[in-house]
Design a protein around this motif. Structure first.
Motif, PDB file in Angstrom:
ATOM      1  N   GLU A  64       0.817  -1.232   0.000  1.00 39.87           N
ATOM      2  CA  GLU A  64       0.000   0.000   0.000  1.00 39.87           C
ATOM      3  C   GLU A  64       0.845   1.274   0.000  1.00 39.87           C
ATOM      4  N   ARG A  65       2.163   1.090   0.086  1.00 43.42           N
ATOM      5  CA  ARG A  65       3.016   2.271   0.298  1.00 43.42           C
ATOM      6  C   ARG A  65       3.084   3.194  -0.913  1.00 43.42           C
ATOM      7  N   ALA A  66       3.158   2.625  -2.119  1.00 47.05           N
ATOM      8  CA  ALA A  66       3.279   3.475  -3.302  1.00 47.05           C
ATOM      9  C   ALA A  66       2.070   4.405  -3.402  1.00 47.05           C
ATOM     10  N   ASP A  67       0.876   3.873  -3.130  1.00 44.34           N
ATOM     11  CA  ASP A  67      -0.338   4.711  -3.157  1.00 44.34           C
ATOM     12  C   ASP A  67      -0.272   5.785  -2.085  1.00 44.34           C
ATOM     13  N   PHE A  68       0.248   5.424  -0.916  1.00 46.34           N
ATOM     14  CA  PHE A  68       0.388   6.399   0.174  1.00 46.34           C
ATOM     15  C   PHE A  68       1.330   7.532  -0.231  1.00 46.34           C
ATOM     16  N   PHE A  69       2.465   7.171  -0.842  1.00 44.57           N
ATOM     17  CA  PHE A  69       3.434   8.207  -1.255  1.00 44.57           C
ATOM     18  C   PHE A  69       2.776   9.177  -2.226  1.00 44.57           C
ATOM     19  N   ARG A  70       1.996   8.639  -3.160  1.00 47.12           N
ATOM     20  CA  ARG A  70       1.356   9.509  -4.160  1.00 47.12           C
ATOM     21  C   ARG A  70       0.289  10.378  -3.503  1.00 47.12           C
ATOM     22  N   TRP A  71      -0.450   9.799  -2.529  1.00 49.05           N
ATOM     23  CA  TRP A  71      -1.454  10.573  -1.785  1.00 49.05           C
ATOM     24  C   TRP A  71      -0.786  11.757  -1.073  1.00 49.05           C
ATOM     25  N   LEU A  72       0.348  11.450  -0.452  1.00 46.09           N
ATOM     26  CA  LEU A  72       1.076  12.447   0.318  1.00 46.09           C
ATOM     27  C   LEU A  72       1.517  13.633  -0.540  1.00 46.09           C
ATOM     28  N   TYR A  73       2.115  13.345  -1.661  1.00 44.89           N
ATOM     29  CA  TYR A  73       2.578  14.420  -2.545  1.00 44.89           C
ATOM     30  C   TYR A  73       1.376  15.213  -3.061  1.00 44.89           C
ATOM     31  N   ASP A  74       0.290  14.539  -3.415  1.00 47.98           N
ATOM     32  CA  ASP A  74      -0.903  15.220  -3.913  1.00 47.98           C
ATOM     33  C   ASP A  74      -1.496  16.118  -2.832  1.00 47.98           C
ATOM     34  N   TYR A  75      -1.574  15.586  -1.606  1.00 42.05           N
ATOM     35  CA  TYR A  75      -2.145  16.321  -0.474  1.00 42.05           C
ATOM     36  C   TYR A  75      -1.343  17.584  -0.169  1.00 42.05           C
ATOM     37  N   GLU A  76      -0.054  17.438   0.007  1.00 40.36           N
ATOM     38  CA  GLU A  76       0.746  18.593   0.441  1.00 40.36           C
ATOM     39  C   GLU A  76       1.038  19.575  -0.696  1.00 40.36           C
ATOM     40  N   PHE A  77       1.357  19.063  -1.890  1.00 35.89           N
ATOM     41  CA  PHE A  77       1.830  19.978  -2.949  1.00 35.89           C
ATOM     42  C   PHE A  77       0.692  20.500  -3.818  1.00 35.89           C
ATOM     43  N   ARG A  78      -0.331  19.690  -4.079  1.00 35.25           N
ATOM     44  CA  ARG A  78      -1.433  20.184  -4.911  1.00 35.25           C
ATOM     45  C   ARG A  78      -2.546  20.770  -4.035  1.00 35.25           C
ATOM     46  N   LEU A  79      -3.056  19.972  -3.084  1.00 33.15           N
ATOM     47  CA  LEU A  79      -4.218  20.439  -2.319  1.00 33.15           C
ATOM     48  C   LEU A  79      -3.852  21.541  -1.328  1.00 33.15           C
ATOM     49  N   LEU A  80      -2.753  21.356  -0.562  1.00 28.60           N
ATOM     50  CA  LEU A  80      -2.366  22.396   0.395  1.00 28.60           C
ATOM     51  C   LEU A  80      -1.544  23.514  -0.265  1.00 28.60           C
ATOM     52  N   GLY A  81      -0.996  23.257  -1.423  1.00 27.37           N
ATOM     53  CA  GLY A  81      -0.244  24.287  -2.141  1.00 27.37           C
ATOM     54  C   GLY A  81       1.143  24.558  -1.586  1.00 27.37           C
ATOM     55  N   LEU A  82       1.696  23.595  -0.862  1.00 22.00           N
ATOM     56  CA  LEU A  82       3.078  23.750  -0.382  1.00 22.00           C
ATOM     57  C   LEU A  82       4.048  23.598  -1.561  1.00 22.00           C
ATOM     58  N   PRO A  83       5.214  24.244  -1.478  1.00 24.91           N
ATOM     59  CA  PRO A  83       6.182  24.095  -2.565  1.00 24.91           C
ATOM     60  C   PRO A  83       6.627  22.641  -2.713  1.00 24.91           C
ATOM     61  N   ALA A  84       6.665  22.172  -3.943  1.00 25.42           N
ATOM     62  CA  ALA A  84       7.218  20.832  -4.195  1.00 25.42           C
ATOM     63  C   ALA A  84       8.734  20.971  -4.299  1.00 25.42           C
ATOM     64  N   PRO A  85       9.471  19.995  -3.777  1.00 28.44           N
ATOM     65  CA  PRO A  85      10.934  20.113  -3.817  1.00 28.44           C
ATOM     66  C   PRO A  85      11.478  20.110  -5.247  1.00 28.44           C
ATOM     67  N   SER A  86      12.517  20.911  -5.465  1.00 32.03           N
ATOM     68  CA  SER A  86      13.241  20.862  -6.735  1.00 32.03           C
ATOM     69  C   SER A  86      14.115  19.610  -6.766  1.00 32.03           C
ATOM     70  N   ALA A  87      14.581  19.204  -5.594  1.00 28.83           N
ATOM     71  CA  ALA A  87      15.386  17.981  -5.478  1.00 28.83           C
ATOM     72  C   ALA A  87      15.298  17.473  -4.048  1.00 28.83           C
ATOM     73  N   VAL A  88      15.357  16.163  -3.918  1.00 29.55           N
ATOM     74  CA  VAL A  88      15.405  15.535  -2.590  1.00 29.55           C
ATOM     75  C   VAL A  88      16.674  14.695  -2.539  1.00 29.55           C
ATOM     76  N   PHE A  89      17.579  15.049  -1.621  1.00 30.39           N
ATOM     77  CA  PHE A  89      18.778  14.233  -1.429  1.00 30.39           C
ATOM     78  C   PHE A  89      18.518  13.250  -0.309  1.00 30.39           C
ATOM     79  N   HIS A  90      18.557  11.991  -0.667  1.00 25.90           N
ATOM     80  CA  HIS A  90      18.268  10.939   0.308  1.00 25.90           C
ATOM     81  C   HIS A  90      19.567  10.390   0.878  1.00 25.90           C
ATOM     82  N   LEU A  91      19.795  10.628   2.167  1.00 22.61           N
ATOM     83  CA  LEU A  91      20.986  10.099   2.838  1.00 22.61           C
ATOM     84  C   LEU A  91      20.694   8.658   3.232  1.00 22.61           C
TER      85      LEU A  91
END
Ligand SMILES: Nc1ncnc2c1ncn2[C@@H]1O[C@H](COP(=O)(O)OP(=O)(O)O)[C@@H](O)[C@H]1O
Ligand SMILES: [Mg+2]
Length: 213
Positions: free
Chosen positions: A117-144
């Motif tokens: 179920e995680r892939a769907d959750f990740f997509r929900w999260l990005y949609d919720y914060e960046f599209r619905l809430l209008g928060l800036p989407a990252p230009s890049a994410v560096f994963h340590l």
């Protein structure tokens, strides 16, 4: 709109260390930027996130609904974006570095769901914060990227008080696995964080230079 560069990874992966090194370097080089660290512990808009992290909704992270907890951290980011200097700076075209962001929900909340179920959750999260809430989407994410066992050693040697995420060794191991899945689905840029801090720093500097010129 400016550029938002996120440093992400499990607890103990070196996010705060790398943001400090990067800040020192950019200052020396005279590059204008701002930075922000989430959650905004000292601000009242992080109250629900703090309640959750301190065990106020239960001592086991897995016992707290992933979508509810995600909303607490998202609300903290929303108010921060609207009221703190980095938001205006970003809107005006500035470069902002973030120690944790929406991406931390992918790791620390996504881990509570069954792997399928995680892939769907990740997509929900990005949609919720960046599209619905209008928060800036990252230009890049560096994963340590760091194995949980190494992260655990670093967390204990840091010697700070631990929250419900940091206290739970099994949870940390599952977070490391979930972070790998999130990185793949969401297209994060991996950096091998098991190396010394100077080596990781050199790699991040190079990646930042490519992004911001
Ligand atoms: N590359 C590294 N090698 C060894 N220890 C590190 C490295 N990066 C950070 N540390 C140490 O590990 C601990 C956790 O680092 P920190 O930057 O606080 O991680 P995070 O912010 O991701 O939780 C700190 O004590 C830090 O000094
Ligand atoms: Mg940190």
């Amino acid at each position: 709109m400016g550029k938002l560069i996120v440093i992400e990874g499990i607890d103990g992966s070196g996010k705060s260390t790398q943001l400090r090194l990067l800040s020192e370097r950019l200052k020396r080089d005279g590059v204008p930027f701002q930075s922000v660290r989430f959650p905004r512990y000292s601000r009242e808009h992080s109250a629900l996130a703090r309640l959750y992290l301190s065990g106020g909704l239960g001592d086991s992270p897995g016992g707290v609904n992933a979508y509810a907890a995600s909303s607490f951290f998202a609300a903290d980011r929303f108010v921060s974006y609207k009221t703190e200097p980095w938001g205006t700076y970003y809107d005006g075209g500035g470069i902002v570095f973030a120690d944790r962001y929406t991406t931390s929900n992918a790791i620390h909340q996504g881990v509570k769901l069954p792997a399928r179920e995680r892939a769907d959750f990740f997509r929900w999260l990005y949609d919720y914060e960046f599209r619905l809430l209008g928060l800036p989407a990252p230009s890049a994410v560096f994963h340590l990227a760091l194995p949980a066992a190494l992260a655990r050693e670093r967390i204990s040697s840091r010697g700070e008080g631990m929250d419900i995420h940091e206290r739970d060794g099994a949870y940390l191991a599952e977070c490391a696995e979930c972070a790998g899945a999130a990185a793949e689905v969401l297209g994060w840029t991996a950096a091998d964080a098991s190396r010394g801090e100077a080596d990781v720093h050199a790699e991040l500097c190079e990646a930042v230079r490519r992004l911001v010129g």
